[in-house]
Scaffold this active site. Structure first.
Site, short mmCIF file in Angstrom:
data_model
loop_
_atom_site.label_atom_id
_atom_site.label_comp_id
_atom_site.label_asym_id
_atom_site.label_seq_id
_atom_site.Cartn_x
_atom_site.Cartn_y
_atom_site.Cartn_z
CD GLU A 72 -3.59 -6.17 2.76
OE1 GLU A 72 -4.51 -5.49 3.26
OE2 GLU A 72 -2.38 -5.91 2.94
CD GLU A 124 -3.23 -1.10 1.92
OE1 GLU A 124 -3.28 -0.26 2.83
OE2 GLU A 124 -4.14 -1.93 1.72
O1 AHR Z 1 -5.27 -6.34 6.57
C1 AHR Z 1 -5.24 -5.22 7.40
C2 AHR Z 1 -4.61 -4.01 6.73
O2 AHR Z 1 -5.39 -3.59 5.66
C3 AHR Z 1 -3.25 -4.22 6.13
O3 AHR Z 1 -2.23 -4.10 7.06
C4 AHR Z 1 -3.17 -3.12 5.12
O4 AHR Z 1 -2.33 -3.46 4.04
C5 AHR Z 1 -4.60 -2.90 4.72
O5 AHR Z 1 -4.95 -1.56 4.75
#
Ligand code: AHR
Length: 540
Positions: A344, A221
């Site tokens: 994610e 991110e």
């Molecule tokens: O999964 C939780 C968080 O969500 C992670 O650390 C981040 O990459 C995302 O914003």
């Protein structure tokens, strides 16, 4: 998501957890309609019709097993107090990692595991986590609860864990606050077989042979917690870091993944594809979570049908996202050399009452089973470009497949969906078309049925079907073109209420059961899917 995370943390303490608003629709008991299921099933009496055409002789794309990957961050009780209890714990463990978790993940056939973050990755200095445990520095986990951790779970612990569960490690490197040298050293430490400063250090720490880690995230991110960078700047940073990453073996190349777009930031993907040469970019990431409203997520277990519908709308949105990000990638990379890596995804709700808001601990209901079933079908159907993905997160965080409480461990409905779907791993995608009815709530609608199909190396065909409708059963006819199958069997995941979950007192309330509610003719299979259910059929 960084600033929104902050906002979320601020609002959580003030937030009133939603109270149950009563049952949405009065269910009718259809005794005996699902004779093979071991539970009493409650459904409404209305049915709808969907038809699916399977082109059984037409498959050419492989469903990369890495679509079924998982994610374990140093966050709440995912690692510490989750996977890792330490080798002095009374809970049975192997070098500090719980044996029951190892066994459950082996059964799941988990292909990849991403670590150590997430946002944590861009604060993590890997050398803090090697060498004698009592000499490792204590650090503050600034993203997640501000708790301290002693670095007792580090590189060796993680890579050994991956070996135990048979998963390929996916290391997320620190680009936000680390250095190029630090990353180059990490690659050399885990991958170099010859004599070098880092391989010498590895051997001194007890590991003779390298682990040969192939998958690497170059930051996380970068548009947010990984450094708040603009895409043009990050693309240059990526090129610099990626230049100094080598697999140190000259045999098998690394799979480097650029930090990817936040949801529908298509400009981000455009810049990654435009500004990074193809031979430096094996994957581009994408993050997308499902929720009711980002600033008003609601309870994981106590939700209305409106909130369920809103969550499923964001889950279905994954289809649009992977389609549109893929279209951009196609323009720069028609040969599809660079993978879209959804590293994610999952459902995100308010934390369970009384738990640390920074630990993101939430229960897991049939709503989560629906998210998992729909999302994995989307990934399967886009397997030409989506070649890896990671559910957030494996243990005790967000849409976990495993929850622990001291010595107890439970498998969530999401675990069961992923286990039922693991038949698709490395199988050949069978193209299908669906024409069907919608799940309608008020003036809104979503496709009620999601499906994908594949043929495994032994010729067996698996069809995974999800009916997300909260109230209606769905009659589904599947026309099989181009092949004949004589035997059919199936498994179903369903429960009486959408809000049902497995608790530490009732760990097996929701689990797969045999499914026999189908009829077969020569070239057609008809099934009835109960409301909010997942079915996987096998045709031989
Ligand atoms: O999964 C939780 C968080 O969500 C992670 O650390 C981040 O990459 C995302 O914003």
């Amino acid at each position: 998501m960084i600033s929104e995370n902050y906002k979320m943390k601020k609002t959580l303490s003030a937030k009133t957890i939603l109270r149950r608003k009563g049952e949405a629709a009065k269910p009718t008991r259809l005794a005996g309609i699902f004779p093979a299921a071991s539970f009493l099933f409650l459904v409404t009496t209305s049915f709808a019709q969907t038809s699916i055409i399977l082109q059984a002789d037409n498959g050419k794309e492989k469903i990369n097993k890495n679509i079924y990957g998982h994610f374990a961050e140093h966050l709440g009780h995912c690692i510490y107090g989750g996977f890792y209890v330490g080798d002095t714990s009374l809970i049975p463990n192997s070098n500090g990692v719980r044996n029951d978790i190892i066994e459950a993940l082996k059964k799941l056939k988990i292909p990849t595991l991403r670590w150590p973050g997430g946002c944590f990755a861009d604060t993590y200095h890997w050398k803090d986590g090697i060498g004698p445990k009592n000499k490792r520095p204590v650090i503050v986990n600034r993203w997640w609860g501000g708790v301290t951790e002693d670095n007792s779970f580090g590189t060796h612990d993680f890579l050994d864990l991956c070996e135990k569960i048979g998963a390929e490690p996916y290391l997320a490197a620190n680009v936000g606050s680390g250095t190029v040298q630090e990353l180059e050293d990490w690659v050399q430490y885990v991958n170099f077989d010859g004599t070098s400063p880092m391989s010498k250090l590895r051997k001194e720490n007890g590991r003779e042979k390298p682990w040969n880690v192939k998958m690497w995230g170059v930051g996380n991110e970068a548009w947010g917690c990984g450094g708040n960078m603009k895409p043009e700047h990050y693309a240059d940073v990526y090129r610099q870091y990626a230049t100094f990453m080598t697999d140190w073996t000259n045999s098998d190349h690394l799979f480097r993944v650029a930090s990817g777009a936040n949801v529908d930031d298509y400009h981000w993907t455009e810049v990654m594809m435009r500004d990074i040469p193809r031979n430096m970019l094996e994957g581009v990431a994408l993050h997308h979570y499902s929720f009711v409203e980002w600033n008003n997520k609601g309870s994981a277990t106590d939700f209305t049908e409106q909130q369920y519908f809103a969550t499923m709308k964001t889950a279905w949105r994954m289809n649009e996202l992977v389609t549109r990000h893929s279209t951009i990638m196609d323009r720069y990379d028609p040969e599809k050399r660079t993978a879209l890596v959804v590293d994610e995804w999952g459902g995100w709700y308010n934390v369970e009452p009384g738990t640390n808001p920074g630990f993101l601990y939430q229960q897991n209901t049939m709503r989560d089973a629906m998210i998992a079933g729909v999302t994995l079908n989307i990934f399967n159907n886009h397997c030409d470009r989506v070649r890896a993905a990671n559910l957030a997160q494996t243990v005790n965080v967000l849409q976990a497949v495993i929850l622990t409480n001291k010595e107890k461990m439970i498998l969530t409905p999401t675990y069961h969906v992923m286990e039922m779907y693991n038949v698709h791993q490395d199988a050949t995608l069978i193209p299908l078309t669906i024409a069907g009815s919608d799940y309608i709530l008020g003036d809104q609608k979503l496709p009620a049925i999601s499906a994908s199909a594949s043929k495994d190396k032994n010729g067996a065909v698996h069809v995974s079907l999800v009916n997300i409708d909260a109230g209606k059963s769905q009659d589904v006819t599947i026309d099989i073109r181009g092949a004949k199958y004589t035997a059919i069997s199936g498994r179903i995941l369903a429960s009486a209420k959408l809000q049902d979950y497995n608790s530490f007192d009732t760990p097996d309330k929701i689990k797969p059961a045999p499914f026999k509610n189908f009829k077969k003719t020569d070239s057609q299979v008809s099934v009835t899917l109960p409301p909010f259910s997942v079915v996987v059929l096998e045709l031989k």
